[in-house]
Design a protein around this motif. Sequence first.
Motif, PDB file in Angstrom:
ATOM      1  N   GLU A   1     -41.810  22.091 -32.299  1.00  0.00           N
ATOM      2  CA  GLU A   1     -43.181  22.588 -32.414  1.00  0.00           C
ATOM      3  C   GLU A   1     -43.779  22.683 -31.015  1.00  0.00           C
ATOM      4  OE1 GLU A   1     -45.625  18.580 -33.471  1.00  0.00           O
ATOM      5  OE2 GLU A   1     -44.166  19.231 -34.975  1.00  0.00           O
ATOM      6  N   SER A   2     -45.003  23.171 -30.944  1.00  0.00           N
ATOM      7  CA  SER A   2     -45.712  23.274 -29.675  1.00  0.00           C
ATOM      8  C   SER A   2     -47.012  22.498 -29.780  1.00  0.00           C
ATOM      9  CB  SER A   2     -46.002  24.740 -29.343  1.00  0.00           C
ATOM     10  OG  SER A   2     -44.798  25.475 -29.208  1.00  0.00           O
ATOM     11  N   LEU A   3     -47.495  22.008 -28.645  1.00  0.00           N
ATOM     12  CA  LEU A   3     -48.707  21.194 -28.614  1.00  0.00           C
ATOM     13  C   LEU A   3     -49.709  21.783 -27.631  1.00  0.00           C
ATOM     14  CD1 LEU A   3     -47.219  17.574 -28.490  1.00  0.00           C
ATOM     15  CD2 LEU A   3     -48.231  18.708 -30.467  1.00  0.00           C
ATOM     16  N   LEU A   4     -50.956  21.875 -28.078  1.00  0.00           N
ATOM     17  CA  LEU A   4     -52.066  22.261 -27.223  1.00  0.00           C
ATOM     18  C   LEU A   4     -53.054  21.100 -27.155  1.00  0.00           C
ATOM     19  CD1 LEU A   4     -52.961  25.916 -28.325  1.00  0.00           C
ATOM     20  CD2 LEU A   4     -51.597  25.206 -26.352  1.00  0.00           C
ATOM     21  N   PHE A   5     -53.578  20.836 -25.964  1.00  0.00           N
ATOM     22  CA  PHE A   5     -54.596  19.813 -25.771  1.00  0.00           C
ATOM     23  C   PHE A   5     -55.896  20.506 -25.375  1.00  0.00           C
ATOM     24  CE2 PHE A   5     -50.679  17.581 -25.507  1.00  0.00           C
ATOM     25  CZ  PHE A   5     -50.937  16.275 -25.906  1.00  0.00           C
ATOM     26  N   PHE A   6     -56.928  20.307 -26.190  1.00  0.00           N
ATOM     27  CA  PHE A   6     -58.247  20.886 -25.906  1.00  0.00           C
ATOM     28  C   PHE A   6     -59.053  19.854 -25.128  1.00  0.00           C
ATOM     29  CE2 PHE A   6     -56.467  23.158 -29.394  1.00  0.00           C
ATOM     30  CZ  PHE A   6     -56.857  24.469 -29.190  1.00  0.00           C
ATOM     31  N   VAL A   7     -59.525  20.266 -23.971  1.00  0.00           N
ATOM     32  CA  VAL A   7     -60.083  19.350 -22.981  1.00  0.00           C
ATOM     33  C   VAL A   7     -61.505  19.771 -22.642  1.00  0.00           C
ATOM     34  CG1 VAL A   7     -59.744  18.436 -20.648  1.00  0.00           C
ATOM     35  CG2 VAL A   7     -57.758  19.040 -22.040  1.00  0.00           C
ATOM     36  N   THR A   8     -62.346  18.801 -22.303  1.00  0.00           N
ATOM     37  CA  THR A   8     -63.688  19.104 -21.804  1.00  0.00           C
ATOM     38  C   THR A   8     -63.865  18.447 -20.446  1.00  0.00           C
ATOM     39  OG1 THR A   8     -64.649  17.167 -22.897  1.00  0.00           O
ATOM     40  CG2 THR A   8     -64.654  19.247 -24.119  1.00  0.00           C
ATOM     41  N   ARG A   9     -64.820  18.936 -19.691  1.00  0.00           N
ATOM     42  CA  ARG A   9     -65.107  18.352 -18.384  1.00  0.00           C
ATOM     43  C   ARG A   9     -65.944  17.088 -18.521  1.00  0.00           C
ATOM     44  NH1 ARG A   9     -61.944  21.226 -14.607  1.00  0.00           N
ATOM     45  NH2 ARG A   9     -61.477  23.190 -15.665  1.00  0.00           N
ATOM     46  N   ARG A  10     -66.729  17.043 -19.589  1.00  0.00           N
ATOM     47  CA  ARG A  10     -67.608  15.895 -19.818  1.00  0.00           C
ATOM     48  C   ARG A  10     -67.490  15.451 -21.265  1.00  0.00           C
ATOM     49  NH1 ARG A  10     -72.215  17.858 -20.346  1.00  0.00           N
ATOM     50  NH2 ARG A  10     -71.650  20.060 -20.215  1.00  0.00           N
ATOM     51  N   ASP A  11     -67.869  14.199 -21.534  1.00  0.00           N
ATOM     52  CA  ASP A  11     -67.930  13.708 -22.912  1.00  0.00           C
ATOM     53  C   ASP A  11     -69.364  13.822 -23.407  1.00  0.00           C
ATOM     54  OD1 ASP A  11     -65.695  13.020 -24.399  1.00  0.00           O
ATOM     55  OD2 ASP A  11     -65.372  11.149 -23.320  1.00  0.00           O
ATOM     56  N   GLU A  12     -69.825  15.071 -23.600  1.00  0.00           N
ATOM     57  CA  GLU A  12     -71.190  15.317 -24.026  1.00  0.00           C
ATOM     58  C   GLU A  12     -71.183  16.137 -25.307  1.00  0.00           C
ATOM     59  OE1 GLU A  12     -73.669  13.935 -22.594  1.00  0.00           O
ATOM     60  OE2 GLU A  12     -72.763  13.260 -20.712  1.00  0.00           O
ATOM     61  N   ARG A  13     -72.331  16.136 -25.999  1.00  0.00           N
ATOM     62  CA  ARG A  13     -72.434  16.793 -27.308  1.00  0.00           C
ATOM     63  C   ARG A  13     -72.048  18.268 -27.245  1.00  0.00           C
ATOM     64  NH1 ARG A  13     -75.201  15.301 -31.577  1.00  0.00           N
ATOM     65  NH2 ARG A  13     -76.172  17.363 -31.754  1.00  0.00           N
ATOM     66  N   ASP A  14     -72.603  19.000 -26.276  1.00  0.00           N
ATOM     67  CA  ASP A  14     -72.323  20.425 -26.225  1.00  0.00           C
ATOM     68  C   ASP A  14     -70.844  20.686 -25.945  1.00  0.00           C
ATOM     69  OD1 ASP A  14     -72.631  19.395 -23.629  1.00  0.00           O
ATOM     70  OD2 ASP A  14     -73.158  21.359 -22.812  1.00  0.00           O
ATOM     71  N   GLU A  15     -70.215  19.813 -25.139  1.00  0.00           N
ATOM     72  CA  GLU A  15     -68.804  19.982 -24.840  1.00  0.00           C
ATOM     73  C   GLU A  15     -67.935  19.681 -26.058  1.00  0.00           C
ATOM     74  OE1 GLU A  15     -67.427  20.502 -20.953  1.00  0.00           O
ATOM     75  OE2 GLU A  15     -68.779  21.804 -22.081  1.00  0.00           O
ATOM     76  N   HIS A  16     -68.327  18.722 -26.859  1.00  0.00           N
ATOM     77  CA  HIS A  16     -67.573  18.421 -28.075  1.00  0.00           C
ATOM     78  C   HIS A  16     -67.624  19.607 -29.042  1.00  0.00           C
ATOM     79  CE1 HIS A  16     -68.498  13.919 -27.148  1.00  0.00           C
ATOM     80  NE2 HIS A  16     -67.481  14.375 -26.429  1.00  0.00           N
ATOM     81  N   ALA A  17     -68.809  20.181 -29.207  1.00  0.00           N
ATOM     82  CA  ALA A  17     -68.926  21.354 -30.068  1.00  0.00           C
ATOM     83  C   ALA A  17     -68.114  22.522 -29.508  1.00  0.00           C
ATOM     84  CB  ALA A  17     -70.396  21.756 -30.217  1.00  0.00           C
ATOM     85  N   ARG A  18     -68.132  22.685 -28.190  1.00  0.00           N
ATOM     86  CA  ARG A  18     -67.375  23.769 -27.573  1.00  0.00           C
ATOM     87  C   ARG A  18     -65.871  23.596 -27.803  1.00  0.00           C
ATOM     88  NH1 ARG A  18     -69.668  26.799 -23.966  1.00  0.00           N
ATOM     89  NH2 ARG A  18     -71.052  25.113 -23.269  1.00  0.00           N
ATOM     90  N   ALA A  19     -65.403  22.340 -27.764  1.00  0.00           N
ATOM     91  CA  ALA A  19     -63.989  22.081 -28.041  1.00  0.00           C
ATOM     92  C   ALA A  19     -63.631  22.493 -29.466  1.00  0.00           C
ATOM     93  CB  ALA A  19     -63.670  20.608 -27.816  1.00  0.00           C
ATOM     94  N   GLY A  20     -64.547  22.239 -30.408  1.00  0.00           N
ATOM     95  CA  GLY A  20     -64.296  22.648 -31.797  1.00  0.00           C
ATOM     96  C   GLY A  20     -64.259  24.150 -31.958  1.00  0.00           C
ATOM     97  N   ILE A  21     -65.113  24.853 -31.226  1.00  0.00           N
ATOM     98  CA  ILE A  21     -65.117  26.317 -31.272  1.00  0.00           C
ATOM     99  C   ILE A  21     -63.792  26.858 -30.752  1.00  0.00           C
ATOM    100  CG2 ILE A  21     -66.184  28.396 -30.308  1.00  0.00           C
ATOM    101  CD1 ILE A  21     -68.824  26.679 -30.167  1.00  0.00           C
ATOM    102  N   ALA A  22     -63.363  26.351 -29.593  1.00  0.00           N
ATOM    103  CA  ALA A  22     -62.105  26.809 -29.001  1.00  0.00           C
ATOM    104  C   ALA A  22     -60.914  26.483 -29.904  1.00  0.00           C
ATOM    105  CB  ALA A  22     -61.921  26.167 -27.626  1.00  0.00           C
TER     106      ALA A  22
END
Length: 343
Positions: free
Chosen positions: A237-258
């Motif tokens: 299988e293949s693995l993708l890691f979704f990463v944010t620059r900060r641990d903030e609310r908007d970044e968490h939502a952005r990770a879910g969108i991506a």
Amino acid sequence: MSVDFAGEWSEGDVEVLARAVVRAPSVHNTQPWRLVLPAGRAEVFERPELALGRHDPEGRDRLISCGAALANLQLAVRVLGRRAELLLPRAGEAAALAGSVLVDGHEPPTSAELHAYSAIPRRRSHRRPFAGARVPDEVSEVLVKAATSAGGDVVRAHEDQLPALAGLFEHAARTLRGDREYQAELAEWTTAWRPDGVGEGLLAPGYDRSGPPWAGLIRARGRIPGRQTLLTRMEHESLLFFVTRRDERDEHARAGIAMQRAWLAAVDAGLSASVLTQPLHVPPIRAQLAERLGLPGPPQVIMRFGYPSEVSARRTLRRPVTDIFRDSGTTGLSWQRRSEVEP
């Protein structure tokens, strides 16, 4: 059906938007969102009462789930022929607001948007091992492009990193298996009896107990395969890691969108996928993953994808469409079928 809503939205629009939202993936299938439709925008709010105190004490996965719902919502607005700008909340805005889709004028959807939207009802969580054929790099890049075009940071795991990852996942599985509070919470949310009164079996059908335990669904009595067995599975299988620059609310939502845009791209390409966050809630594991992979920030979601095996994934049950509008506690639309409104 009788609808009371702001003039921007027709009854048919409401149905399209709501059904897109309820089909989004969420942590333990909690579906922790409310949909509000004032004039000129569509808003997704968190439902903090559906908190997972042991697994997700900071609400990170809940916001990632709401981000996935926002991705579906934006696609639904586009399919309705409206221009749709995605807005994530800034500091000081309503605490429960996960994000909004600003609607401004008319514009036909693109072919790519139509393809992504058509994948929404076909998306499933494939927790079993994948078929043996590896996904070609050019196909994997389609998923990466879908994620990055949505503003996300995503990193693919390379083959030479798999042995170290197998060791970390094995350690995470052992930690989660021995965590009694986590196991009690997992049992509560995957039982046929539901504490929130939604009905029997809301979450149970999609949780395949024979799936790879390192996907995070390790049970108290579950057998944890050895590191070499995990490595063999990961090589298919293949693995993708979704990463944010900060641990903030908007970044968490952005990770879910991506994450959701990549998942829909996978479905459109004939692939299956599932996501996991449980290992990322074991603090040493999260830090070591970032270090071993050279990630530019904290990992928020791991996606495993590949060609489906002969066993198709089952559909998880969904709350009634009207449930996402009830008692939102927010201004804007509160929509219900007239027959379901209590006297």
